[in-house]
Design a protein around this motif. Structure first.
Motif, short mmCIF file in Angstrom:
data_model
loop_
_atom_site.label_atom_id
_atom_site.label_comp_id
_atom_site.label_asym_id
_atom_site.label_seq_id
_atom_site.Cartn_x
_atom_site.Cartn_y
_atom_site.Cartn_z
N THR A 1 0.86 -1.19 0.00
CA THR A 1 0.00 0.00 0.00
C THR A 1 0.89 1.23 0.00
OG1 THR A 1 -1.64 -1.21 1.30
CG2 THR A 1 -1.89 1.17 1.18
N LEU A 2 0.64 2.13 -0.95
CA LEU A 2 1.45 3.34 -1.11
C LEU A 2 0.68 4.55 -0.59
CD1 LEU A 2 2.65 2.64 -4.76
CD2 LEU A 2 3.97 2.30 -2.67
N PRO A 3 1.35 5.54 -0.03
CA PRO A 3 0.66 6.75 0.42
C PRO A 3 0.05 7.50 -0.77
CG PRO A 3 2.89 6.62 1.32
CD PRO A 3 2.79 5.58 0.26
N ASN A 4 -0.92 8.36 -0.46
CA ASN A 4 -1.51 9.21 -1.51
C ASN A 4 -0.42 10.04 -2.17
OD1 ASN A 4 -3.73 8.11 -0.34
ND2 ASN A 4 -4.88 10.01 -0.20
N ALA A 5 -0.60 10.30 -3.41
CA ALA A 5 0.30 11.13 -4.22
C ALA A 5 1.59 10.41 -4.59
CB ALA A 5 0.64 12.45 -3.51
N VAL A 6 1.76 9.15 -4.20
CA VAL A 6 2.90 8.37 -4.68
C VAL A 6 2.40 7.54 -5.87
CG1 VAL A 6 4.55 6.53 -4.16
CG2 VAL A 6 4.00 8.24 -2.42
N PRO A 7 2.85 7.84 -7.08
CA PRO A 7 2.33 7.14 -8.26
C PRO A 7 2.68 5.66 -8.21
CG PRO A 7 4.20 8.53 -8.85
CD PRO A 7 3.86 8.85 -7.44
N PRO A 8 1.70 4.78 -8.45
CA PRO A 8 1.98 3.35 -8.34
C PRO A 8 2.79 2.78 -9.50
CG PRO A 8 -0.30 3.73 -8.98
CD PRO A 8 0.28 5.09 -8.71
N PRO B 1 5.63 3.82 -11.25
CA PRO B 1 7.09 3.69 -11.03
C PRO B 1 7.42 2.71 -9.90
CG PRO B 1 6.43 6.01 -11.20
CD PRO B 1 5.18 5.21 -11.09
N ALA B 2 6.58 2.73 -8.84
CA ALA B 2 6.82 1.80 -7.74
C ALA B 2 6.68 0.36 -8.21
CB ALA B 2 5.85 2.08 -6.60
N ALA B 3 5.67 0.11 -9.07
CA ALA B 3 5.47 -1.24 -9.58
C ALA B 3 6.66 -1.70 -10.41
CB ALA B 3 4.19 -1.30 -10.41
N GLU B 4 7.26 -0.78 -11.19
CA GLU B 4 8.43 -1.15 -11.98
C GLU B 4 9.59 -1.55 -11.09
OE1 GLU B 4 8.85 -1.67 -15.20
OE2 GLU B 4 6.68 -1.40 -15.33
N ARG B 5 9.80 -0.80 -10.00
CA ARG B 5 10.89 -1.14 -9.09
C ARG B 5 10.63 -2.49 -8.41
NH1 ARG B 5 12.80 4.12 -5.72
NH2 ARG B 5 14.38 2.57 -5.11
N LEU B 6 9.35 -2.76 -8.10
CA LEU B 6 9.02 -4.05 -7.50
C LEU B 6 9.26 -5.19 -8.49
CD1 LEU B 6 5.79 -3.02 -5.57
CD2 LEU B 6 7.93 -3.82 -4.54
N ARG B 7 8.94 -4.96 -9.78
CA ARG B 7 9.16 -6.00 -10.79
C ARG B 7 10.64 -6.34 -10.93
NH1 ARG B 7 5.07 -2.90 -13.46
NH2 ARG B 7 3.09 -4.08 -13.54
N ASP B 8 11.49 -5.34 -10.68
CA ASP B 8 12.93 -5.56 -10.80
C ASP B 8 13.53 -6.23 -9.57
OD1 ASP B 8 12.89 -4.40 -13.29
OD2 ASP B 8 13.38 -2.38 -12.54
N THR B 9 12.71 -6.43 -8.52
CA THR B 9 13.20 -7.05 -7.29
C THR B 9 13.34 -8.56 -7.48
OG1 THR B 9 12.09 -5.36 -5.97
CG2 THR B 9 12.76 -7.36 -4.82
N LYS B 10 14.46 -9.11 -7.03
CA LYS B 10 14.71 -10.53 -7.17
C LYS B 10 13.65 -11.34 -6.44
CE LYS B 10 18.28 -14.06 -6.42
NZ LYS B 10 19.61 -14.34 -5.85
N GLY B 11 13.04 -12.28 -7.16
CA GLY B 11 12.03 -13.16 -6.56
C GLY B 11 10.61 -12.73 -6.84
N VAL B 12 10.41 -11.55 -7.47
CA VAL B 12 9.05 -11.08 -7.80
C VAL B 12 8.74 -11.50 -9.23
CG1 VAL B 12 7.56 -9.08 -8.09
CG2 VAL B 12 9.21 -9.15 -6.20
N ASN B 13 7.71 -12.32 -9.39
CA ASN B 13 7.34 -12.82 -10.72
C ASN B 13 6.34 -11.92 -11.44
OD1 ASN B 13 8.97 -15.05 -10.40
ND2 ASN B 13 7.33 -16.39 -9.70
N GLU B 14 5.39 -11.36 -10.68
CA GLU B 14 4.33 -10.58 -11.30
C GLU B 14 3.86 -9.52 -10.34
OE1 GLU B 14 2.54 -9.19 -14.21
OE2 GLU B 14 3.09 -11.28 -14.65
N VAL B 15 3.51 -8.31 -10.88
CA VAL B 15 2.99 -7.22 -10.06
C VAL B 15 1.71 -6.69 -10.70
CG1 VAL B 15 3.42 -4.92 -9.10
CG2 VAL B 15 5.30 -6.57 -9.28
#
Length: 661
Positions: free
Chosen positions: A342-349, A351-365
């Motif tokens: 869960t992201l705070p208001n005004a934090v666009p999801p 770019p955050a989703a892209e960084r999560l996709r680049d995290t080792k062990g994350v298959n899908e976001v």
């Protein structure tokens, strides 16, 4: 930041490298005992600036006190109180049984000493008084050593963690009244058990005379104990939780009598069974003959483990039966996603989703933003949710006829929108307000938004994101004006490859780097009541301590019996008996009473568990896997003790054991 000592040690170790990425602040102090729950608790206080705008936003709250003092007395759950009562009885009964058995150690050697006293002039009464004095002296010496061991163990307990529970030494300060009770009860029990054991022994100046064929043990009075226990529990059958608390005295007395019935019945069962055992190998014959001569000693050795297993089976049945009432489904589909961010208001999801996709062990976001729409800026009469996301994420929420960037959908018939006509609310050209305000709460953003033309109808999908049908209005990113962004909260659902080491910590590190106020939680299909979990954890911790006590006591008992038979073992070896045969005979001598004890414990445990379940109004179900596991653990403890006693046994088989003065 200031840290607990355990967290500081973790961060400074190699295993804390990933956690250190989330807590990079300078360490300026250590939290003391008064600020921690346990010695192994991982806690920190972190300094930060700019928190004021986020207070009462759902992520940050101003703390003006600790705890939630309750001025009204909360009515306790009768079933949980029953669990606690039975838990304490089951954990303490094996201790009492072992105290009673411990004063019988060395009985044969004591009787020979008393015979020597008769030879120099003491009469029968004086001999018994001397035996009682020996028991009292030993018990008092044991209390002194026990207090010393307790003080040492109390300090060591501050460095241990059992089932994620840790304590400070100060937590283990004994109650003076209970300490006094122990100091009086243990010597008293030692004297009474000693005098009771001497009733069937005639001590004469030239030796100890026991009748060659002791009278058979009577069964009728042994059955009275468990029957009396069932009679005490019977009036509470069917009470459930609707008829008030269970009578704690009847519960305690009934459970105690049932478990004491195990100790009364086991000697009779062992005597009856071994009397009928016949031919076999040399090791088997040696073991059976020894058991036929001293079945009481063998039964006493196993009594504690039988009581512990019977109580554990009953508790396991009660916990398994009650668990369903204290466990609820979260509605989270862990096969679809394993973590939620869960992201705070005004934090666009995005770019955050892209960084999560680049995290080792994350298959899908799957990422989207969410807010609430009302038909008025203040105190709206009709409200619904608005969800912003790409077509892939929106298809996980609803069945879409088709999807392209710029589309807007209205979901009809969703569980979330019961009582709300979404079609009317999402009429093209109608003005709605994102984040409306309500009376008695701080003013919200109240951002106006006009429903565009070409809204498509969609049907909800059940259970993928939150366990129920999500409805409202779905919008693709291109159809969202920039003015709405401050009132939208970002969410991301992650599908993980959980074979990757520390994948959850890697995700948390990425989330912390995106925004310190972002929150990452791990999904679970069910969650249990905190009070039920606390009692269950207490059971595991207590059971671990009781098993350790049982193992230590059994080992002492086994070694004491071997020492008493040292001359016999040496004589058998001198006559040519193989050491392997003697070792196997010792194993049989332990295995036969243990098997009978575990069988009796299973019967009594199942009976007690059934009665307790009927008392709580819970359907009776037997988890045979759990029953076998309890019996297996008891058998494993005895097997471990037997293996540990083999090295002393081999030493006692030496010819030097025949020497005497």
């Amino acid at each position: 930041m200031v840290l607990s000592p355990a967290l500081k040690e973790l961060l400074e170790s190699d295993s804390g490298a990933l956690l250190r990425e989330r807590l990079p602040d300078r360490i300026v102090g250590t939290i003391g005992e008064s600020g921690l729950i346990g010695s192994a608790e991982l806690a920190f206080y972190q300094g930060a600036e700019g928190l004021a705008p986020h207070i009462d936003s759902g992520r940050i709250a101003r703390i003006d006190g600790y705890g939630t003092p309750n001025t009204t007395s909360e009515r306790s759950d009768p079933v949980l109180l029953l669990l606690i009562l039975v838990l304490f009885v089951v954990l303490l009964m094996p201790v009492a049984v072992f105290i009673a058995a411990a004063v019988r150690f060395g009985g044969e050697r004591r009787d020979r000493r008393l015979a020597a006293l008769r030879l120099v002039g003491s009469d029968s009464g004086m001999t018994r008084r001397i035996a009682a004095g020996e028991a009292l002296a030993g018990a008092m010496l044991g209390l002194v050593f026990g207090a010393g061991f307790f003080m040492v163990g109390r300090q060591l307990a501050g460095t241990a963690e059992v089932f994620r529970i840790s304590v400070f030494p100060s937590y283990l300060n004994p109650s003076p009244l209970l300490a006094l009770l122990v100091a009086v009860a243990v010597p008293t029990a030692a004297v009474l058990v000693t005098l009771l054991a001497l009733r069937g022994v005639v001590i004469e100046p030239l030796g100890v005379v026991r009748s060659g064929r002791p009278p058979r043990r009577r069964l009728w009075w042994r059955l009275l104990l468990p029957l009396a226990g069932l009679a005490m529990l019977y009036p509470m059958i069917g009470n459930g939780r609707e008829n008030g608390d269970f009578n704690q005295y009847l519960v305690t007395g009934g459970v105690v009598l049932l478990l004491v019935g195990v100790t009364a019945l086991l000697p009779w069962i062992v005597e009856t069974v071994v009397a009928r055992l016949g031919a076999g190998g040399v090791a088997w014959q040696l073991a059976v003959r020894r058991l036929q001569m001293s079945s009481g000693t063998a039964a006493r050795m196993v009594n504690g483990i039988a009581v512990a297993v019977a109580g554990a089976i009953a508790l396991q049945m009660l916990f398994a039966g009650a668990e369903e009432e204290y466990t609820r489904s979260t509605g989270q589909d862990v096969a679809w996603a394993q973590m939620e961010v869960t992201l705070p208001n005004a934090v666009p999801p995005a770019p955050a989703a892209e960084r999560l996709r680049d995290t080792k062990g994350v298959n899908e976001v799957y990422d989207y933003s969410e807010g609430h729409l009302g038909d008025r800026a203040r105190d709206p009469e009709a409200t619904t949710t608005v969800t912003v996301g790409g077509c892939t994420a929106l298809r996980e929420i609803a069945d879409l006829p088709s999807c392209a960037e710029g589309d807007v959908f209205a979901v009809h018939g969703a569980e979330w929108d019961s009582g709300v006509d979404v079609a009317k609310l999402a009429a093209p050209g109608r003005k709605l307000y994102l984040d409306p305000s309500y009376e008695g709460t701080p003013k919200s953003l109240e951002i106006p938004w006009t429903v565009p033309q070409g809204v498509k109808a969609a049907k909800p999908r059940h259970g993928l994101l939150a366990g129920i049908d999500r409805g409202g209005i779905l919008i693709t990113p291109k159809a969202v004006p920039d003015t709405l962004a401050p009132a939208l909260e970002g969410h991301a659902y992650l599908r993980l490859d959980e074979s990757v080491p520390d994948v959850h910590d890697r995700v948390r590190n990425t989330v912390a780097a995106v925004d310190p106020l972002a929150n990452a939680v791990t999904w679970a299909e069910t969650e249990r009541s905190g009070r039920f979990d606390a009692i269950r954890t207490g059971l595991f911790v207590g059971a671990a301590c009781v098993l350790a006590l049982i193992g230590a006591s059994l080992l002492v008992s086994q070694l004491e019996q071997l020492r008493e038979r040292r001359r016999l073992l040496s004589a058998l070896v001198a006559f040519g008996t193989r050491r392997r045969t003697l070792s196997l005979s010792v194993l049989w001598q332990t295995a036969i009473p243990v098997a009978l004890g575990l069988l009796l414990a299973s019967v009594v445990g199942l009976t007690l568990g059934t009665v307790l379940l009927k008392m709580t109004g819970t359907p009776v179900r037997v988890d045979w896997t759990g029953v076998l596991a309890m019996a297996g653990i008891g058998g494993a403890v005895v097997l471990a003790v037997t293996l540990l006693s083999l090295p002393p046994l081999l030493r006692l088989m030496r010819p030097e054991g025949l020497r005497t003065e």
